[in-house]
Design an enzyme around this catalytic site. Structure first.
Site, PDB file in Angstrom:
ATOM      1  N   GLN A 176       0.849  -1.182   0.000  1.00 20.78           N
ATOM      2  CA  GLN A 176       0.000   0.000   0.000  1.00 20.78           C
ATOM      3  C   GLN A 176       0.889   1.237   0.000  1.00 20.78           C
ATOM      4  O   GLN A 176       1.723   1.397   0.888  1.00 20.78           O
ATOM      5  CB  GLN A 176      -0.889  -0.004   1.237  1.00 20.78           C
ATOM      6  CG  GLN A 176      -1.856   1.155   1.308  1.00 20.78           C
ATOM      7  CD  GLN A 176      -2.488   1.274   2.682  1.00 20.78           C
ATOM      8  OE1 GLN A 176      -1.835   0.992   3.680  1.00 20.78           O
ATOM      9  NE2 GLN A 176      -3.733   1.682   2.743  1.00 20.78           N
ATOM     10  N   SER A 198       0.944   7.205   1.704  1.00 17.68           N
ATOM     11  CA  SER A 198       1.532   8.371   2.365  1.00 17.68           C
ATOM     12  C   SER A 198       2.740   8.926   1.612  1.00 17.68           C
ATOM     13  O   SER A 198       3.479   8.189   0.959  1.00 17.68           O
ATOM     14  CB  SER A 198       1.961   8.004   3.788  1.00 17.68           C
ATOM     15  OG  SER A 198       0.845   7.607   4.554  1.00 17.68           O
ATOM     16  N   GLU A 246     -10.611   0.102   4.400  1.00 18.03           N
ATOM     17  CA  GLU A 246      -9.578  -0.045   5.416  1.00 18.03           C
ATOM     18  C   GLU A 246     -10.099   0.335   6.792  1.00 18.03           C
ATOM     19  O   GLU A 246      -9.773  -0.295   7.784  1.00 18.03           O
ATOM     20  CB  GLU A 246      -8.374   0.816   5.052  1.00 18.03           C
ATOM     21  CG  GLU A 246      -7.195   0.613   5.999  1.00 18.03           C
ATOM     22  CD  GLU A 246      -5.978   1.409   5.585  1.00 18.03           C
ATOM     23  OE1 GLU A 246      -6.156   2.412   4.876  1.00 18.03           O
ATOM     24  OE2 GLU A 246      -4.873   1.031   5.969  1.00 18.03           O
ATOM     25  N   ASN A 266      -6.201   8.984  13.772  1.00 16.18           N
ATOM     26  CA  ASN A 266      -7.418   9.198  14.552  1.00 16.18           C
ATOM     27  C   ASN A 266      -7.827  10.673  14.583  1.00 16.18           C
ATOM     28  O   ASN A 266      -9.012  10.997  14.739  1.00 16.18           O
ATOM     29  CB  ASN A 266      -7.225   8.653  15.962  1.00 16.18           C
ATOM     30  CG  ASN A 266      -7.377   7.136  15.992  1.00 16.18           C
ATOM     31  OD1 ASN A 266      -7.455   6.497  14.936  1.00 16.18           O
ATOM     32  ND2 ASN A 266      -7.424   6.563  17.177  1.00 16.18           N
TER      33      ASN A 266
END
Length: 397
Positions: free
Chosen positions: A130, A133, A250, A373
């Site tokens: 993946q 970022s 995800e 988060n």
């Protein structure tokens, strides 16, 4: 040992038979905990386990039969996940491909892409990294700078730039991520979803070692890497919409099935039975962790009902992600407190082979990956609670 869990939804005879078949197969084939998949030895063993799962047709139970699945219902998929984790079966090295990329390929991929990529990702022969970022973008996908420049003569795109925190990249075969194909467009536009091999000229994979010393992540550098049109997933300039589908998977059901936390909560109860007499002050935390795992399980079954009735996850996936990431942290911190000084030990002589501390180190990443988060709280505030965006609050201050 497995502890008694409250009943979930009432199952049909067929669903109970499915559970029994899965439990019997796992009892016969489960190799148990394998070495870290972020090592040469561990990666090879995890690929072999994927092949075993595929041979038994348990690798992708919800997929169509033509790609190795059983066409299981969503309920059966959750049942399998519960049995898988309660059996203590290995984590899946194929997870990026099966859980994150495959739903996008089914929805946006061409028939040729589906034929080329889906089946090999089910048996460990094609492992995906993946690559979301970037150094100056973090969880802000719209802020990425890696570029793809059109090459009409060769019929494709030339990639340049850098990705970071790319999970599985040191041991994967291919990667997937977003690239800016129109630098003049607005932040969320001009992005295109592309896949790329990790072993071609122009690509450098530099492993990033984690707290446990293993290289589960990597930086990926692109130096004029050519990608043919056949490796573009979805439409050119449509990458944001495609990526949001992936991110939703995800954060939601696909990455953190409840069985994972139920199994960890059961292990915590076992640990409490061994060590609790010396740490009565931890009793309430043990109980809270077990209740949290059960609450997550029942919430998941509620989500199954919602999706089966034609609903969708929407922003609820962000609530889901916040809950399981914080539950995972608290559960493992409670276990380490129960172990006391022995929690520092790793290896064969450590309690449970050091699995508690290894799993705790992994849980530390939970509030960061799959969208931090902080990002999830913004989504909950704006899309569920209807609160104004941050810049509006500042403007009105």
């Amino acid at each position: 040992m497995s502890h008694t869990h409250p009943e979930g939804p009432e199952l049909t005879d067929s669903e109970r038979a499915f559970r029994a078949e899965a439990r019997e197969w796992l009892a016969a084939h489960n190799p148990g905990r394998l070495p870290s998949m972020d090592t040469d030895e561990g990666a090879a063993l995890h690929r072999a386990w994927e092949a075993t799962l595929a041979e038994g047709r348990w690798s992708v139970v919800a997929w169509p039969e033509q790609y190795g699945g059983r066409e299981a219902s969503l309920t059966e998929w959750v049942i399998f996940e519960e049995e898988y984790y309660l059996a203590g079966a290995p984590t899946r090295i194929a997870q990026n491909g099966i859980s994150l990329l495959a739903p996008i390929i089914f929805e946006h991929g061409t028939p040729e892409q589906q034929e080329r990529w889906l089946r090999p990702m089910t048996d460990g022969s094609l492992v995906w990294a993946q690559a979301w970022s970037e150094p100056e973008a973090g969880s802000d996908l719209a802020g990425i700078r890696s570029r793809a420049v059109r090459d009409d003569e060769r019929g494709g795109w030339v990639l340049s730039g850098q990705k970071t925190w790319s999970s599985r990249a040191p041991y994967a075969d291919r990667g997937f991520g977003l690239f800016r194909t129109d630098p003049e467009a607005a932040r969320h536009r001009g992005l295109t979803y592309m896949t790329f091999p990790l072993d071609v000229p122009g690509i450098t994979v530099r492993p990033v070692h984690q707290l446990d010393g293993d290289a589960g992540f990597a930086e990926i550098f692109f130096d004029d890497v050519f990608v043919p049109d056949a490796d573009v997933l979805g439409g050119v300039g449509d990458g944001w919409r495609v990526a949001m589908s992936t991110a939703g998977n995800e954060r939601g059901l696909s990455l953190r099935a409840p069985g994972r936390f139920m199994a960890a909560a059961d292990r915590l109860l076992d640990l409490w039975a061994e060590r609790g007499a010396d740490a009565p002050h931890l009793r309430d935390r043990v109980v809270d962790a077990w209740i949290g795992a059960e609450a997550y399980r029942l919430y998941t079954w509620g989500t199954v009902d919602k999706l089966s009735g034609g609903g969708d996850m929407g922003a609820d996936g962000s609530v889901n992600k916040l809950f399981w990431s914080e539950l995972d942290l608290e559960l493992h911190e409670t276990a380490l407190d129960l172990l006391g000084p022995e929690a520092e030990l790793r290896g064969p002589g450590a309690p449970s082979g050091g699995s508690w501390v290894d799993d705790h180190l992994f849980s530390l990443a939970g509030p960061i990956y799959a969208g931090t988060n902080e990002i999830q709280r913004n989504i909950v505030a704006e899309r569920i609670l209807g609160l104004p965006r941050g810049e509006n609050r500042r403007a009105g201050a």
